[in-house]
Design a protein around this motif. Sequence first.
Motif, PDB file in Angstrom:
ATOM      1  N   GLY A   1      10.619 -74.836 -22.761  1.00  0.00           N
ATOM      2  CA  GLY A   1       9.334 -75.028 -23.411  1.00  0.00           C
ATOM      3  C   GLY A   1       9.428 -76.194 -24.372  1.00  0.00           C
ATOM      4  N   GLY A   2       8.529 -76.226 -25.334  1.00  0.00           N
ATOM      5  CA  GLY A   2       8.510 -77.368 -26.247  1.00  0.00           C
ATOM      6  C   GLY A   2       9.206 -77.118 -27.562  1.00  0.00           C
ATOM      7  N   GLY A   3       9.920 -75.993 -27.685  1.00  0.00           N
ATOM      8  CA  GLY A   3      10.538 -75.648 -28.971  1.00  0.00           C
ATOM      9  C   GLY A   3      11.930 -76.241 -29.151  1.00  0.00           C
ATOM     10  N   ALA A   4      12.606 -75.803 -30.229  1.00  0.00           N
ATOM     11  CA  ALA A   4      13.925 -76.350 -30.560  1.00  0.00           C
ATOM     12  C   ALA A   4      15.001 -75.899 -29.573  1.00  0.00           C
ATOM     13  CB  ALA A   4      14.314 -75.930 -31.968  1.00  0.00           C
TER      14      ALA A   4
ATOM     15  N   LEU B   1      11.204 -70.483 -31.059  1.00  0.00           N
ATOM     16  CA  LEU B   1      12.331 -71.319 -30.617  1.00  0.00           C
ATOM     17  C   LEU B   1      12.077 -71.952 -29.253  1.00  0.00           C
ATOM     18  CD1 LEU B   1      15.447 -69.270 -31.766  1.00  0.00           C
ATOM     19  CD2 LEU B   1      14.618 -71.437 -32.682  1.00  0.00           C
ATOM     20  N   LEU B   2      11.473 -71.187 -28.346  1.00  0.00           N
ATOM     21  CA  LEU B   2      11.214 -71.746 -27.006  1.00  0.00           C
ATOM     22  C   LEU B   2       9.907 -72.542 -26.960  1.00  0.00           C
ATOM     23  CD1 LEU B   2      12.272 -68.872 -24.581  1.00  0.00           C
ATOM     24  CD2 LEU B   2      13.262 -71.152 -24.655  1.00  0.00           C
ATOM     25  N   GLY B   3       8.965 -72.180 -27.807  1.00  0.00           N
ATOM     26  CA  GLY B   3       7.666 -72.840 -27.740  1.00  0.00           C
ATOM     27  C   GLY B   3       6.908 -72.369 -26.514  1.00  0.00           C
ATOM     28  N   SER B   4       5.752 -72.941 -26.288  1.00  0.00           N
ATOM     29  CA  SER B   4       5.013 -72.501 -25.104  1.00  0.00           C
ATOM     30  C   SER B   4       5.627 -73.183 -23.894  1.00  0.00           C
ATOM     31  CB  SER B   4       3.533 -72.846 -25.235  1.00  0.00           C
ATOM     32  OG  SER B   4       3.400 -74.234 -25.401  1.00  0.00           O
ATOM     33  N   GLY B   5       5.969 -72.387 -22.932  1.00  0.00           N
ATOM     34  CA  GLY B   5       6.631 -72.949 -21.760  1.00  0.00           C
ATOM     35  C   GLY B   5       6.640 -71.956 -20.627  1.00  0.00           C
ATOM     36  N   THR B   6       7.604 -72.090 -19.756  1.00  0.00           N
ATOM     37  CA  THR B   6       7.633 -71.231 -18.578  1.00  0.00           C
ATOM     38  C   THR B   6       9.024 -70.671 -18.316  1.00  0.00           C
ATOM     39  OG1 THR B   6       8.029 -73.185 -17.228  1.00  0.00           O
ATOM     40  CG2 THR B   6       5.764 -72.370 -17.302  1.00  0.00           C
ATOM     41  N   LEU B   7       9.012 -69.558 -17.596  1.00  0.00           N
ATOM     42  CA  LEU B   7      10.236 -68.977 -17.094  1.00  0.00           C
ATOM     43  C   LEU B   7      10.175 -69.138 -15.576  1.00  0.00           C
ATOM     44  CD1 LEU B   7      12.574 -66.924 -18.144  1.00  0.00           C
ATOM     45  CD2 LEU B   7      11.219 -65.280 -16.889  1.00  0.00           C
TER      46      LEU B   7
ATOM     47  N   ALA C   1      22.827 -73.761 -22.351  1.00  0.00           N
ATOM     48  CA  ALA C   1      21.615 -73.890 -23.167  1.00  0.00           C
ATOM     49  C   ALA C   1      21.593 -75.277 -23.784  1.00  0.00           C
ATOM     50  CB  ALA C   1      21.604 -72.834 -24.274  1.00  0.00           C
ATOM     51  N   LYS C   2      20.400 -75.821 -23.971  1.00  0.00           N
ATOM     52  CA  LYS C   2      20.241 -77.102 -24.654  1.00  0.00           C
ATOM     53  C   LYS C   2      19.288 -76.924 -25.825  1.00  0.00           C
ATOM     54  CE  LYS C   2      21.336 -80.032 -20.804  1.00  0.00           C
ATOM     55  NZ  LYS C   2      20.892 -81.144 -19.970  1.00  0.00           N
ATOM     56  N   TYR C   3      19.586 -77.636 -26.896  1.00  0.00           N
ATOM     57  CA  TYR C   3      18.774 -77.425 -28.103  1.00  0.00           C
ATOM     58  C   TYR C   3      18.739 -78.689 -28.942  1.00  0.00           C
ATOM     59  CZ  TYR C   3      23.468 -76.752 -30.038  1.00  0.00           C
ATOM     60  OH  TYR C   3      24.772 -76.919 -30.391  1.00  0.00           O
ATOM     61  N   GLN C   4      17.716 -78.727 -29.806  1.00  0.00           N
ATOM     62  CA  GLN C   4      17.569 -79.879 -30.683  1.00  0.00           C
ATOM     63  C   GLN C   4      18.572 -79.780 -31.832  1.00  0.00           C
ATOM     64  OE1 GLN C   4      13.451 -79.643 -31.837  1.00  0.00           O
ATOM     65  NE2 GLN C   4      12.719 -80.338 -29.846  1.00  0.00           N
ATOM     66  N   ASN C   5      19.017 -80.922 -32.256  1.00  0.00           N
ATOM     67  CA  ASN C   5      19.941 -80.999 -33.381  1.00  0.00           C
ATOM     68  C   ASN C   5      19.309 -81.879 -34.456  1.00  0.00           C
ATOM     69  OD1 ASN C   5      22.296 -80.323 -34.601  1.00  0.00           O
ATOM     70  ND2 ASN C   5      23.600 -81.183 -32.998  1.00  0.00           N
ATOM     71  N   PRO C   6      19.144 -81.441 -35.683  1.00  0.00           N
ATOM     72  CA  PRO C   6      19.551 -80.148 -36.237  1.00  0.00           C
ATOM     73  C   PRO C   6      18.669 -79.018 -35.727  1.00  0.00           C
ATOM     74  CG  PRO C   6      18.319 -81.406 -37.872  1.00  0.00           C
ATOM     75  CD  PRO C   6      18.474 -82.292 -36.677  1.00  0.00           C
ATOM     76  N   PHE C   7      19.303 -77.844 -35.649  1.00  0.00           N
ATOM     77  CA  PHE C   7      18.606 -76.670 -35.121  1.00  0.00           C
ATOM     78  C   PHE C   7      17.999 -75.879 -36.283  1.00  0.00           C
ATOM     79  CE2 PHE C   7      18.477 -72.430 -33.103  1.00  0.00           C
ATOM     80  CZ  PHE C   7      17.772 -72.782 -31.959  1.00  0.00           C
TER      81      PHE C   7
END
Length: 292
Positions: free
Chosen positions: A72-75, A108-114, A93-99
């Motif tokens: 999704g669009g989250g961190a 954390l995930l934001g609006s997105g899809t599974l 998993a991938k994530y924004q830094n700084p978290f």
Amino acid sequence: MTQTADKLTRFIFDKADIRGEIVQIKEAWQAILSNHTYPKIIREYLGEVVAASVLLSATLKFEGSLTIQASGGGALTLMVVECSNDFGVRGVAKYQNPFPDENDLKILLGSGTLVITIEQSKTKERYQGVVALDGNSIAEFLEAYLLRSEQLETRLFLAADGKAAGGLLLQQLPGNREDNDNWDRITHLGSTIKDDELLTLDAKKILYRLYHEEDIRLFNAQSVYFKCTCSRKKVTKMLHSINHQEAAEIIKEQGNISVDCEFCGKTYQFDEIDIAEIYSPQVQPSDPSIRH
Ligand SMILES: [Zn+2]
């Protein structure tokens, strides 16, 4: 390794047309974590997806794999976990830094899809299901997906920490649809399972703790293990996505092209000769169905 870790156990409630599975993963979970230093909360959510992927793979009726991907669009930008029909599992998993200092999965995930992808190895046939990230937990996302794809009520209880990942699945069998009393009682009892019980008790103890008054048929436990499906061949195919010019420039600057597998950490190196070979016309890829 203890005898109970890294196992999937299936069971059936004999008088209720409800089936279940319990999974607990330690060594494979350590292998998945070994190349990464995830923030604690990512470790927990990724571990839940890992446990869920094994529980869902148990319904594969052919040689193949099941992949769960949340983005999704989250961190927490992406979680991908793949499990084969014989319970070889890998994930990243991938994530924004700084978290951010945030625990809410939805934020954390934001609006997105599974996205759930099921692929048959031999035919390369693929089935893909997509659901919105609607719910407050990994379990709720997947329950929504399963209700839509299989028209069967399912309850999932998932837990993970730095040491283990575990889960319990309860699912109505088609004959149970009208039998709400049994379903309500069994899922209510299931909901009393605690995270630390899922992560430390073996399947028999969990079932005794929850259902010692029910008639349960337990099947033999199956092993779960870490399996990465990366190969030099697949990385070579991937290199075609960058053009020859770019590749030549990287070679000129760095002497070789080095690609690390995100799942297992293995490094694949390509020198000038390898690159020349990859881009020579004879070995251009002809099969677009081959996955990277
Ligand atoms: Zn790999």
